[in-house]
Scaffold this motif. Structure first.
Motif, mmCIF file in Angstrom:
data_model
loop_
_atom_site.group_PDB
_atom_site.id
_atom_site.type_symbol
_atom_site.label_atom_id
_atom_site.label_comp_id
_atom_site.label_asym_id
_atom_site.label_seq_id
_atom_site.Cartn_x
_atom_site.Cartn_y
_atom_site.Cartn_z
ATOM 1 N N THR A 1 39.814 46.419 41.327
ATOM 2 C CA THR A 1 38.741 45.772 40.572
ATOM 3 C C THR A 1 39.101 44.318 40.278
ATOM 4 O O THR A 1 40.237 44.021 39.909
ATOM 5 N N PHE A 2 38.133 43.428 40.488
ATOM 6 C CA PHE A 2 38.308 42.028 40.113
ATOM 7 C C PHE A 2 37.345 41.701 38.976
ATOM 8 O O PHE A 2 36.175 42.099 39.028
ATOM 9 N N PRO A 3 37.821 40.966 37.965
ATOM 10 C CA PRO A 3 36.880 40.516 36.943
ATOM 11 C C PRO A 3 36.013 39.394 37.512
ATOM 12 O O PRO A 3 36.524 38.551 38.254
ATOM 13 N N THR A 4 34.730 39.418 37.226
ATOM 14 C CA THR A 4 33.869 38.298 37.634
ATOM 15 C C THR A 4 33.023 37.918 36.430
ATOM 16 O O THR A 4 33.026 38.618 35.422
ATOM 17 N N ARG A 5 32.284 36.814 36.567
ATOM 18 C CA ARG A 5 31.446 36.371 35.453
ATOM 19 C C ARG A 5 30.399 37.415 35.091
ATOM 20 O O ARG A 5 29.975 37.521 33.965
ATOM 21 N N ARG A 6 30.017 38.203 36.111
ATOM 22 C CA ARG A 6 28.998 39.225 35.845
ATOM 23 C C ARG A 6 29.619 40.591 35.540
ATOM 24 O O ARG A 6 28.984 41.620 35.725
#
Ligand SMILES: Nc1ncnc2c1ncn2[C@@H]1O[C@H](COP(=O)(O)OP(=O)(O)O)[C@@H](O)[C@H]1O
Ligand SMILES: Nc1ncnc2c1ncn2[C@@H]1O[C@H](COP(=O)(O)OP(=O)(O)O)[C@@H](O)[C@H]1O
Ligand SMILES: [Mg+2]
Ligand SMILES: [Mg+2]
Lengths: 254, 277
Positions: B13-18
């Protein structure tokens, strides 16, 4: 009678790297008939792109001749040449200016060549490559690789050229997107009666797209085959047979 | 026999703005001393799967798994010291782009012998001999010259072979090869595949072969996982690719132009949202 539209005679291209001279193309003679789709295959560095770039005036020709409709093409290439001959490059990421909208990408060549009805032509070009109006004011980074390559094709077609030079137009794309772009190119050629010279390292792509092809190695022409000869594996040289073998995938050593 | 590698419910999992974006979504498989292919289109999560197994998920990405076991070792709990002794020596990865894997400031020979630093019992001369032998094994015709060369002095194909030599010089038990031959010409590609093939057969190495090229994977591997949107949608014997049942796999096979068959227009892939669920 078949009529030759684009021809190279004993074409030589030599690059200079410092004091070194790099012969990239040697003695290449091809004659592409009007309405034909002609392929160039070979491994990387064999000189495929350089042949196309030489035709476009983007590589240092050191010998031989390039003719369009029987006449030597002017050096440097003039506007009339680029109206008739357009090129599509391999990398849809590098070939579009990152800060220009698609609208600008398409309207610039129209303005340079003094075309009328620009609005209409842009709408038509986008529709022709399967991109809706919604794409018109987007930037390249807002498009996928396949969509960018469609824009490159639209940009080349908008001047209504007779000849498209296609340098590995689908090599950077996934297989499913490649199929869409190949179908698009195939349909447009039939509809407009265009002449193609298409470079690829993939024999299956060339077999699908081209009526005839040339195999290159180390800057030279190895042999020329028709699509039927390719299908029938009727290659005259070991090198072409080796490429045909490799295109089947991996075969364990005997 | 216990499998060499067991992967169960692997997620990245990557954190993104959404919000968090899960790019590997519950991948499970086991690997023996065989050639396992992972295919799928770009962005389907192949590289991130390979990297996660080696603990190389780039920050701020996070990897989780119910099980991730290599030869009885729980990789999820491996300490940095354990990783140092595993990576390179027993677990190796050929990255997609050789530019990022070869050190531009060191000769190829130095990089090869460095790989052998954990083999404490080898003398310097033995290491050099092993390195040269490996360069020869990857069909480098002038191994002495390449041994002394810096990466920028090599052509692309030569660099790729040097990198493959680097990953193999330690004789790893498991090799993850991420598009190892995509930058190579077909004729060179065949040579590299023969080397990998020999390592699996003669030395019992396990190989995970990541590629977008279905035809190549189908002809080279024993088994194939087909990935779509971070999941394995189908697992097949490589020889059975043409009998695939998942519409995605079938679509990918059918859209390839073929030398012997003239289908015009080429069938295109119609994606179904259900595949990603
Ligand atoms: N701008 C350039 N300057 C120097 N050498 C070049 C240049 N472009 C191409 N070459 C050399 O010309 C040869 C043929 O290149 P190219 O036509 O790009 O091959 P292909 O398209 O078949 O891969 C190669 O050896 C390449 O390194
Ligand atoms: N460092 C990163 N940060 C955020 N997203 C990433 C990163 N690396 C990869 N991704 C995303 O993860 C997905 C899977 O990527 P990847 O495993 O490289 O695909 P493949 O190797 O199948 O082409 C892609 O959607 C990609 O955009
Ligand atoms: Mg090229
Ligand atoms: Mg990848």
């Amino acid at each position: 009678m078949t009529e030759t539209l684009l021809e190279t005679r004993d074409l030589d291209v030599t690059f200079r790297r410092g004091r070194d001279r790099v012969p990239a193309v040697r003695d290449v003679s091809i004659a592409v008939t009007r309405g034909e789709s002609y392929g160039i295959v070979g491994e990387s560095g064999s000189g495929k792109s350089t042949v196309l770039r030489a035709i476009c005036g983007l590589a240092p020709v050191s010998g031989g001749q390039i003719l369009l409709d029987g006449a030597p093409i002017p050096d440097p290439r003039d506007a009339a040449f680029y109206r008739r001959v357009q090129m599509v490059f391999q990398d849809p990421y590098a070939s579009l200016h990152p800060r220009h909208t698609i609208d600008r990408v398409l309207s610039e060549p129209l303005a340079i060549h003094g075309f009328d009805r620009r609005e209409e032509r842009i709408e038509q070009a986008l529709a022709e490559v399967g991109l809706g109006e919604g794409f018109r004011f987007r930037y390249p980074h807002q498009l996928s690789g396949g969509q960018r390559q469609r824009v490159s094709v639209a940009r080349a077609l908008i001047l209504e050229p007779q000849v498209l030079l296609l340098d590995e137009p689908t090599s950077a794309l996934d297989a499913s997107i490649q199929a869409e772009v190949l179908n698009l190119l195939d349909r447009i050629r039939t509809e407009r009666g265009l002449t193609y010279v298409m470079v690829s390292h993939d024999l299956a792509v060339v077999a699908h797209m081209c009526d005839r092809l040339m195999v290159m190695q180390h800057g030279r022409m190895v042999e020329e085959l028709t699509r039927d000869q390719l299908r029938g594996r009727a290659a005259a040289t070991d090198y072409t047979r080796q490429l045909l073998q490799a295109s089947k995938g991996y075969t364990p050593a005997a | 026999m216990a499998p060499l590698l067991t992967v169960e419910d692997l997620r990245v999992t990557f954190p993104t703005r959404r919000g968090p974006s899960e790019v590997v979504r519950g991948v499970s498989f086991t690997l023996g001393r065989e050639r396992l292919g992972i295919v799928g289109e770009s962005g389907s999560g192949k590289s991130q799967t390979g990297r996660a197994i080696l603990g190389l998920t780039p920050p701020p990405g996070v990897m989780t798994a119910k099980r991730l076991e290599f030869d009885g070792i729980d990789l999820r709990r491996a300490t940095p010291a354990q990783w140092r002794s595993l990576r390179g020596a027993r677990l190796s990865m050929v990255m997609q782009d050789p530019k990022f894997s070869l050190n531009p400031t060191m000769t190829i020979g130095r990089q090869l012998t460095e790989m052998l630093r954990f083999h404490a019992r080898m003398s310097a001369a033995e290491k050099q001999r092993a390195a040269l032998a490996m360069l020869e094994a990857v069909q480098i015709r002038d191994p002495d010259r390449v041994f002394r060369a810096y990466p920028h002095e090599l052509s692309g194909g030569m660099g790729q072979r040097a990198m493959i030599a680097m990953m193999l010089v330690t004789e790893p038990d498991l090799l993850i090869a991420d598009e190892p031959t995509s930058a190579l010409d077909v004729t060179v590609q065949v040579e590299v595949l023969r080397i990998l093939d020999r390592l699996v057969r003669d030395r019992g190495m396990g190989l995970i072969f990541i590629s977008h090229d279905l035809r190549l994977v189908g002809s080279f591997c024993d088994r194939v996982l087909v990935m779509y949107a971070g999941r394995v949608v189908e697992e097949l014997k490589a020889g059975d690719l043409d009998k695939a049942t998942h519409p995605y796999t079938r679509g990918l096979m059918n859209c390839l132009p073929q030398i012997d068959r003239d289908i015009r227009p080429l069938p295109v892939l119609k994606r179904d949202e259900a595949w990603a669920r």
